[in-house]
Design an enzyme around this catalytic site. Sequence first.
Site, PDB file in Angstrom:
ATOM      1  N   ARG A  27      47.879  45.021  18.022  1.00  0.00           N
ATOM      2  CA  ARG A  27      46.979  45.747  18.906  1.00  0.00           C
ATOM      3  C   ARG A  27      47.806  46.302  20.063  1.00  0.00           C
ATOM      4  O   ARG A  27      48.906  45.840  20.337  1.00  0.00           O
ATOM      5  CB  ARG A  27      45.915  44.813  19.464  1.00  0.00           C
ATOM      6  CG  ARG A  27      44.990  44.225  18.421  1.00  0.00           C
ATOM      7  CD  ARG A  27      44.045  43.209  19.078  1.00  0.00           C
ATOM      8  NE  ARG A  27      43.125  42.651  18.108  1.00  0.00           N
ATOM      9  CZ  ARG A  27      43.293  41.484  17.489  1.00  0.00           C
ATOM     10  NH1 ARG A  27      44.359  40.745  17.730  1.00  0.00           N
ATOM     11  NH2 ARG A  27      42.402  41.056  16.614  1.00  0.00           N
TER      12      ARG A  27
ATOM     13  N   LYS B  23      44.092  38.943  21.092  1.00  0.00           N
ATOM     14  CA  LYS B  23      42.712  39.101  21.545  1.00  0.00           C
ATOM     15  C   LYS B  23      42.117  37.728  21.840  1.00  0.00           C
ATOM     16  O   LYS B  23      42.323  36.783  21.070  1.00  0.00           O
ATOM     17  CB  LYS B  23      41.908  39.821  20.455  1.00  0.00           C
ATOM     18  CG  LYS B  23      40.583  40.345  20.914  1.00  0.00           C
ATOM     19  CD  LYS B  23      39.989  41.233  19.835  1.00  0.00           C
ATOM     20  CE  LYS B  23      38.729  41.897  20.318  1.00  0.00           C
ATOM     21  NZ  LYS B  23      38.185  42.792  19.294  1.00  0.00           N
TER      22      LYS B  23
ATOM     23  N   HIS C 195      46.109  52.138  17.575  1.00  0.00           N
ATOM     24  CA  HIS C 195      45.209  51.363  16.727  1.00  0.00           C
ATOM     25  C   HIS C 195      45.104  51.964  15.328  1.00  0.00           C
ATOM     26  O   HIS C 195      44.843  51.254  14.355  1.00  0.00           O
ATOM     27  CB  HIS C 195      43.832  51.244  17.382  1.00  0.00           C
ATOM     28  CG  HIS C 195      43.154  49.952  17.094  1.00  0.00           C
ATOM     29  ND1 HIS C 195      43.529  48.766  17.677  1.00  0.00           N
ATOM     30  CD2 HIS C 195      42.137  49.663  16.263  1.00  0.00           C
ATOM     31  CE1 HIS C 195      42.760  47.798  17.218  1.00  0.00           C
ATOM     32  NE2 HIS C 195      41.898  48.317  16.359  1.00  0.00           N
TER      33      HIS C 195
ATOM     34  N   ARG D  86      47.511  50.301  13.138  1.00  0.00           N
ATOM     35  CA  ARG D  86      47.007  48.991  12.717  1.00  0.00           C
ATOM     36  C   ARG D  86      46.050  49.139  11.535  1.00  0.00           C
ATOM     37  O   ARG D  86      46.131  48.401  10.558  1.00  0.00           O
ATOM     38  CB  ARG D  86      46.322  48.336  13.918  1.00  0.00           C
ATOM     39  CG  ARG D  86      45.777  46.962  13.700  1.00  0.00           C
ATOM     40  CD  ARG D  86      45.304  46.406  15.044  1.00  0.00           C
ATOM     41  NE  ARG D  86      44.389  45.300  14.923  1.00  0.00           N
ATOM     42  CZ  ARG D  86      44.747  44.045  14.737  1.00  0.00           C
ATOM     43  NH1 ARG D  86      46.022  43.723  14.633  1.00  0.00           N
ATOM     44  NH2 ARG D  86      43.846  43.097  14.653  1.00  0.00           N
TER      45      ARG D  86
ATOM     46  N   HIS E 200      42.336  38.275  12.859  1.00  0.00           N
ATOM     47  CA  HIS E 200      40.879  38.326  12.923  1.00  0.00           C
ATOM     48  C   HIS E 200      40.288  36.942  12.657  1.00  0.00           C
ATOM     49  O   HIS E 200      40.775  36.220  11.794  1.00  0.00           O
ATOM     50  CB  HIS E 200      40.317  39.286  11.865  1.00  0.00           C
ATOM     51  CG  HIS E 200      40.576  40.715  12.163  1.00  0.00           C
ATOM     52  ND1 HIS E 200      40.585  41.677  11.181  1.00  0.00           N
ATOM     53  CD2 HIS E 200      40.825  41.373  13.315  1.00  0.00           C
ATOM     54  CE1 HIS E 200      40.834  42.847  11.723  1.00  0.00           C
ATOM     55  NE2 HIS E 200      40.982  42.688  13.022  1.00  0.00           N
TER      56      HIS E 200
ATOM     57  N   TYR F  65      38.594  47.488   8.807  1.00  0.00           N
ATOM     58  CA  TYR F  65      39.908  48.100   8.863  1.00  0.00           C
ATOM     59  C   TYR F  65      40.323  48.688   7.518  1.00  0.00           C
ATOM     60  O   TYR F  65      41.138  49.581   7.457  1.00  0.00           O
ATOM     61  CB  TYR F  65      40.951  47.073   9.276  1.00  0.00           C
ATOM     62  CG  TYR F  65      41.011  46.844  10.754  1.00  0.00           C
ATOM     63  CD1 TYR F  65      42.114  47.224  11.494  1.00  0.00           C
ATOM     64  CD2 TYR F  65      39.969  46.233  11.420  1.00  0.00           C
ATOM     65  CE1 TYR F  65      42.175  47.020  12.853  1.00  0.00           C
ATOM     66  CE2 TYR F  65      40.001  46.010  12.767  1.00  0.00           C
ATOM     67  CZ  TYR F  65      41.110  46.403  13.486  1.00  0.00           C
ATOM     68  OH  TYR F  65      41.165  46.202  14.823  1.00  0.00           O
TER      69      TYR F  65
END
Length: 162
Positions: free
Chosen positions: A22, A47, A123, A126, A149, A158
């Site tokens: 990220r 995150k 992003h 990613r 995740h 994604y």
Amino acid sequence: MQEALNARDRILITIFYCCGLRRNEGSHVQITDINFDTRFLHVKKGKYNRERFVPFNRLSATFLKEYINNYRTMFLKNLNESNLFISSNYGSPMTGGSLYRRLQRLLKRSSNPTLRNKHIGLHSLRHSVATHLLQAGMELNNIQRFLGHTSLESTQIYTHLA
């Protein structure tokens, strides 16, 4: 100096595409987060402050070593700075915004007109690696761990293109 900028640009692509980081994760990578023996990158500021280890391949290791050993110091004003991405103007760590703007400059310089006209952000890289891993046959739960995740549903978003 252009050679040093090119080396840093390769690292930008390596970190955000090959490692699937990220924006915030990539902008906080420290030299000490990179283990060349195991070829794992320690993401310490993921995150929600989650940590994970992300593998990188031999070619990425070669690019990282070349940049760190031969070029990164050209940008430094403070030799104690440990951030991977250093601004060529100020000698300080690059922000997520400055990394994004650098990617935009790279796209504008591309010889591919389709690429020049696409909106590609950090992003997007990613999303691309997740899609490419799925197309190459990697199991969705492994892609989930790679991306950091907690939910499999997040990973499926994604990989919608595949």
